[in-house]
Design a protein around this motif. Structure first.
Motif, PDB file in Angstrom:
ATOM      1  N   LEU A   1       0.891  -1.364  -0.012  1.00 22.16           N
ATOM      2  CA  LEU A   1       0.033  -0.030   0.011  1.00 22.16           C
ATOM      3  C   LEU A   1       0.757   1.334  -0.124  1.00 22.16           C
ATOM      4  CD1 LEU A   1      -2.783   1.400   0.421  1.00 22.16           C
ATOM      5  CD2 LEU A   1      -2.421   1.208   2.581  1.00 22.16           C
ATOM      6  N   PHE A   2       0.633   2.076  -0.958  1.00 18.60           N
ATOM      7  CA  PHE A   2       1.283   3.292  -1.098  1.00 18.60           C
ATOM      8  C   PHE A   2       0.529   4.504  -0.767  1.00 18.60           C
ATOM      9  CE2 PHE A   2       3.567   0.179  -3.690  1.00 18.60           C
ATOM     10  CZ  PHE A   2       4.888   0.552  -3.636  1.00 18.60           C
ATOM     11  N   VAL A   3       0.747   5.341   0.057  1.00 10.07           N
ATOM     12  CA  VAL A   3      -0.103   6.437   0.555  1.00 10.07           C
ATOM     13  C   VAL A   3       1.042   7.778   0.521  1.00 10.07           C
ATOM     14  CG1 VAL A   3      -1.720   5.113   1.682  1.00 10.07           C
ATOM     15  CG2 VAL A   3       0.386   5.927   3.037  1.00 10.07           C
ATOM     16  N   ARG A   4       0.232   8.812   0.317  1.00 10.05           N
ATOM     17  CA  ARG A   4       1.035   9.896   0.244  1.00 10.05           C
ATOM     18  C   ARG A   4       0.095  11.277   0.753  1.00 10.05           C
ATOM     19  NH1 ARG A   4       3.142  13.367  -4.640  1.00 10.05           N
ATOM     20  NH2 ARG A   4       2.527  14.888  -2.765  1.00 10.05           N
ATOM     21  N   ASN A   5       0.731  12.288   1.008  1.00  9.47           N
ATOM     22  CA  ASN A   5      -0.121  13.656   1.052  1.00  9.47           C
ATOM     23  C   ASN A   5       0.843  14.646   0.855  1.00  9.47           C
ATOM     24  OD1 ASN A   5       1.280  14.127   3.620  1.00  9.47           O
ATOM     25  ND2 ASN A   5      -0.240  13.552   4.788  1.00  9.47           N
ATOM     26  N   SER A   6       0.509  15.801   1.390  1.00  9.42           N
ATOM     27  CA  SER A   6       1.560  17.128   0.797  1.00  9.42           C
ATOM     28  C   SER A   6       2.660  17.125   1.831  1.00  9.42           C
ATOM     29  CB  SER A   6       0.716  18.242   0.661  1.00  9.42           C
ATOM     30  OG  SER A   6       0.102  18.731  -0.441  1.00  9.42           O
ATOM     31  N   GLU A   7       2.986  16.137   2.847  1.00  5.86           N
ATOM     32  CA  GLU A   7       3.923  16.322   3.815  1.00  5.86           C
ATOM     33  C   GLU A   7       4.838  15.236   3.647  1.00  5.86           C
ATOM     34  OE1 GLU A   7       2.834  17.496   7.515  1.00  5.86           O
ATOM     35  OE2 GLU A   7       0.926  18.423   6.921  1.00  5.86           O
ATOM     36  N   GLN A   8       4.176  13.824   3.447  1.00  4.63           N
ATOM     37  CA  GLN A   8       5.052  12.445   3.777  1.00  4.63           C
ATOM     38  C   GLN A   8       4.234  11.506   2.570  1.00  4.63           C
ATOM     39  OE1 GLN A   8       2.768  11.639   7.903  1.00  4.63           O
ATOM     40  NE2 GLN A   8       4.713  10.689   7.416  1.00  4.63           N
ATOM     41  N   ALA A   9       5.410  10.516   2.329  1.00  8.00           N
ATOM     42  CA  ALA A   9       4.869   9.290   1.938  1.00  8.00           C
ATOM     43  C   ALA A   9       5.280   8.184   2.523  1.00  8.00           C
ATOM     44  CB  ALA A   9       5.555   9.318   0.315  1.00  8.00           C
ATOM     45  N   ALA A  10       4.715   7.099   2.389  1.00  7.67           N
ATOM     46  CA  ALA A  10       4.959   5.932   3.009  1.00  7.67           C
ATOM     47  C   ALA A  10       4.530   4.784   2.277  1.00  7.67           C
ATOM     48  CB  ALA A  10       4.339   5.739   4.326  1.00  7.67           C
ATOM     49  N   CYS A  11       5.301   3.581   2.647  1.00 10.29           N
ATOM     50  CA  CYS A  11       4.625   2.261   1.800  1.00 10.29           C
ATOM     51  C   CYS A  11       4.554   1.091   2.997  1.00 10.29           C
ATOM     52  CB  CYS A  11       5.917   1.604   0.843  1.00 10.29           C
ATOM     53  SG  CYS A  11       5.686   0.199   0.206  1.00 10.29           S
ATOM     54  N   TYR A  12       3.609   0.296   2.805  1.00 13.56           N
ATOM     55  CA  TYR A  12       2.893  -0.700   3.873  1.00 13.56           C
ATOM     56  C   TYR A  12       2.811  -1.997   3.379  1.00 13.56           C
ATOM     57  CZ  TYR A  12       2.283   3.185   7.290  1.00 13.56           C
ATOM     58  OH  TYR A  12       2.697   4.424   8.013  1.00 13.56           O
ATOM     59  N   ASP A  13       3.399  -3.053   3.768  1.00 19.29           N
ATOM     60  CA  ASP A  13       3.155  -4.247   3.163  1.00 19.29           C
ATOM     61  C   ASP A  13       1.805  -4.807   3.821  1.00 19.29           C
ATOM     62  OD1 ASP A  13       3.170  -6.888   2.553  1.00 19.29           O
ATOM     63  OD2 ASP A  13       5.168  -7.254   3.116  1.00 19.29           O
ATOM     64  N   ILE A  14       0.751  -5.097   2.988  1.00 21.05           N
ATOM     65  CA  ILE A  14      -0.434  -5.410   3.763  1.00 21.05           C
ATOM     66  C   ILE A  14      -0.878  -6.883   2.842  1.00 21.05           C
ATOM     67  CG2 ILE A  14      -1.470  -3.290   4.557  1.00 21.05           C
ATOM     68  CD1 ILE A  14      -3.101  -3.206   1.923  1.00 21.05           C
ATOM     69  N   SER A  15       0.084  -7.382   2.373  1.00 15.98           N
ATOM     70  CA  SER A  15      -0.299  -8.601   1.279  1.00 15.98           C
ATOM     71  C   SER A  15      -0.361  -9.837   2.246  1.00 15.98           C
ATOM     72  CB  SER A  15       1.202  -8.739   0.505  1.00 15.98           C
ATOM     73  OG  SER A  15       2.166  -9.378   1.035  1.00 15.98           O
ATOM     74  N   THR A  16      -0.970 -10.669   1.807  1.00 18.17           N
ATOM     75  CA  THR A  16      -1.268 -12.137   2.379  1.00 18.17           C
ATOM     76  C   THR A  16      -0.055 -13.048   2.704  1.00 18.17           C
ATOM     77  OG1 THR A  16      -2.131 -13.222   0.414  1.00 18.17           O
ATOM     78  CG2 THR A  16      -3.740 -12.283   1.823  1.00 18.17           C
ATOM     79  N   VAL A  17       0.678 -12.785   1.716  1.00 14.60           N
ATOM     80  CA  VAL A  17       1.972 -13.227   1.817  1.00 14.60           C
ATOM     81  C   VAL A  17       2.953 -12.566   1.364  1.00 14.60           C
ATOM     82  CG1 VAL A  17       3.477 -15.520   0.643  1.00 14.60           C
ATOM     83  CG2 VAL A  17       1.015 -15.915   1.062  1.00 14.60           C
ATOM     84  N   SER A  18       3.975 -12.188   2.194  1.00 13.35           N
ATOM     85  CA  SER A  18       5.051 -11.369   1.917  1.00 13.35           C
ATOM     86  C   SER A  18       6.041 -11.658   0.701  1.00 13.35           C
ATOM     87  CB  SER A  18       5.869 -10.718   3.171  1.00 13.35           C
ATOM     88  OG  SER A  18       6.648  -9.940   3.056  1.00 13.35           O
ATOM     89  N   LYS A  19       5.907 -11.048  -0.248  1.00  9.27           N
ATOM     90  CA  LYS A  19       7.187 -11.238  -1.189  1.00  9.27           C
ATOM     91  C   LYS A  19       7.494  -9.872  -1.909  1.00  9.27           C
ATOM     92  CE  LYS A  19       3.240 -11.867  -4.503  1.00  9.27           C
ATOM     93  NZ  LYS A  19       2.705 -12.787  -5.594  1.00  9.27           N
ATOM     94  N   PRO A  20       8.715 -10.099  -2.211  1.00  4.76           N
ATOM     95  CA  PRO A  20       9.418  -8.816  -2.744  1.00  4.76           C
ATOM     96  C   PRO A  20       8.543  -8.141  -4.209  1.00  4.76           C
ATOM     97  CG  PRO A  20      10.855 -10.557  -3.399  1.00  4.76           C
ATOM     98  CD  PRO A  20       9.667 -11.173  -2.565  1.00  4.76           C
TER      99      PRO A  20
END
Length: 556
Positions: free
Chosen positions: A529-548
């Motif tokens: 999940l990639f999220v951002r606003n006018s101040e910061q950005a972030a990436c979170y892993d929400i997958s059922t099976v974590s994979k690159p």
């Protein structure tokens, strides 16, 4: 002493008392003005419900009326000495100056409520500047390499609201038990201002930002958030209510990246290297003015064309307006321009209706369809509001019907699209006061539309236009659909999962993803999940099976 009257001294005192009567402070008049003003505000608030924006405007108007009334009462009818009146006005002015000296209006929420911050705290732009100066000092210069290619694959998010611009993550599978398996933060860092979203292809993440006096297109590495390349234009868009920075989201197609900035600069890049292929300044070249809240439509790719919104002409008559323009996506040569109605903030939407491909443009006056090959107008359905703002994406329901919605007290509608020979007809099936999609797009699932009605999540039956339920406050955030779940990025930066079910509102999970005001669309690629606003950005892993994330495929 005279026997016929009071002593001379006493007579003088009595005469003085008569000549200078005590002033009477008419405080009840001021209290009456205050109470009547508050009562008027409450009346207007409930009268304008549930339209949050107009309610807030009514509060501003009511406060203004109260202040004007109190000023006139204090200055002319309070009954106090003139010296006291001027001292009171001076004290009020001093309090106002002290307040404005301590705090600043950082931004405005979607319903126009101001956000305040202390003046001594750094602005988001100052924090982003310090961050990027720091990483630039540490980074080694990397030469741009032409000839590399980037290709899409299943699970990518190649543009605004996904592959079909419908906010649906078709191939994504995410975990939903965030209490036992919370989202894992992969990276986060400051970004420049802007309200666009992410375009994700392989291990490349593209977005647009305002960094001081330059507007940039930037490529990050999806795994680390590391900046890979930046392209800068010396332009800046800034508007009081909407804030600073570009509004659109980059679009990817066959190794190339297409972007539209807040001032209307259109670019084509080699996606891997960031090398510019061609560019157009849409407003300068066409002698057009910018929209009030900036150029916001993301580029649409159809076959060999890139199709974008246009600006506004000086002449406000519809005869001189141009809604959209198309360029050859490889050479940048103009192919056609079309439309005769004022542009707005929705992005061009590709659709197939009655078996015919077409581009839907939800401009200020309504929804219009154009033939993508030559720009010929096929049909038009009038739909507008007092502000002339249509910002939500139209939703294609089936081969012969479309859903539209807008804010400012209007609501939504289902349209029937019919073709008889060469003649097209768009007719209203039903209209509803809900949801009022101010600048938030809705999603479709199994015959129901889910959208934010002035910030409140709403389920609407597409068959008859009746509201099924309305619950949960998210401000003017955005959402996407992942399987049976609505993933909502709220205006306060929190992320929630809600079941996309008509039976009842059911929240499943929640976590705080960002801080600060958030109007940007979330993006979902390969379970990240990639999220951002006018101040910061972030990436979170929400997958059922974590994979690159997949590596970039290149031709060297």
């Amino acid at each position: 002493m005279s026997e016929s009257g009071p002593p001379i001294e006493l007579a003088v005192e009595q005469a003085t008392d008569v000549e200078t009567p005590r002033r009477k402070f008419r405080w009840k008049w001021g209290l009456g003005i205050l109470l009547l003003g508050i009562a008027a505000i409450f009346y207007r608030w409930f009268q304008l419900a549930p339209d949050r924006t107009y309610q807030v405007f009514a509060v501003y108007e009511g406060i203004r009326n109260i202040l004007v009334g109190l000023f006139i009462w204090w200055l002319l009818f309070s009954g106090l000495a003139w010296k006291a009146r001027f001292k009171g006005l001076g004290g009020a002015a001093l309090v106002l100056v002290l307040f404005l000296g301590l705090v600043r209006v950082e931004s405005f929420e979607g319903d126009m409520v101001p956000r305040f911050r202390f003046r001594f705290s750094p602005t988001p732009e100052q924090r982003a500047k310090a961050y990027f100066e720091q990483i630039e000092n540490k980074a080694e210069a990397k030469p741009k390499t032409a000839g590399q290619t980037l290709v899409t694959e299943a699970g990518d998010w190649p543009g605004y609201r996904g592959i079909n611009r419908d906010g649906i993550a078709i191939t994504q599978s995410i975990r939903t038990d965030w209490k036992t398996e919370p989202p894992e933060l992969i990276w986060e860092h400051p970004v420049g201002a802007g309200w666009g979203s992410f375009c994700i292809v392989g291990d490349r993440v593209f977005t647009q930002e305002q960094r001081g006096d330059v507007e940039v297109v930037v490529c990050y590495e999806a795994r680390t958030g590391q900046q890979l390349w930046v392209y800068a234009d010396e332009v800046r868009f800034e508007e009081t209510l909407g804030g600073v920075g570009p509004r659109a989201t980059p679009s990817f197609d066959q190794g190339f990246l297409y972007t539209v900035g807040g001032t209307g600069v259109l670019h084509c890049f080699e996606a891997v290297s960031g090398i510019e292929v061609w560019t157009h300044d849409l407003l300068k070249e066409q002698n057009l003015n910018n929209l009030q809240w900036g150029m916001s439509g993301s580029p649409l790719i159809w076959e060999n064309l890139v199709i974008v919104n246009q600006g506004l002409v000086m002449d406000t008559s519809e005869l001189h307006q141009r809604s959209i323009i198309a360029f050859d996506k490889r050479t940048g040569k103009q192919v056609w321009t079309s439309g005769s109605r004022k542009s707005s903030y929705s992005s061009p939407q590709l659709a197939e209706l009655q078996g015919v491909p077409q581009v839907l443009v939800f401009h200020a006056k309504g929804l219009e369809s154009f033939a993508p090959a030559d720009g010929r107008s096929l049909w038009f359905f009038p739909w507008t509001n007092q502000a002339g703002v249509n910002a939500a994406q139209p939703i294609v329901i089936d081969d012969s019907s479309v859903f539209i919605g807008s804010g400012y007290g209007v609501g939504s509608a289902r349209l029937s699209i019919d073709k008889s020979g060469d003649e097209w007809k768009a007719e209203e099936v039903w209209t509803s006061k809900s949801p009022k999609l101010k600048f938030n797009s809705a999603v479709l699932r199994d015959g129901y539309v889910y959208g934010l009605d002035e910030g409140i999540l709403t389920c609407l039956n597409l068959e008859n236009g009746k509201r099924i339920w309305k619950k949960g406050r998210y401000g003017y955030g955005q959402m996407l659909l992942a399987g049976p779940m609505l993933l909502i990025l709220a205006e306060d930066g929190s992320v929630e999962l809600v079941k996309a079910e008509p039976e009842a509102y059911s929240q499943v999970a929640k976590f705080q993803a960002l801080s600060g005001q958030t109007w940007n669309h979330p993006a979902l690629a390969h379970g990240k999940l990639f999220v951002r606003n006018s101040e910061q950005a972030a990436c979170y892993d929400i997958s059922t099976v974590s994979k690159p994330l997949p590596a970039v495929e290149t031709d060297r």
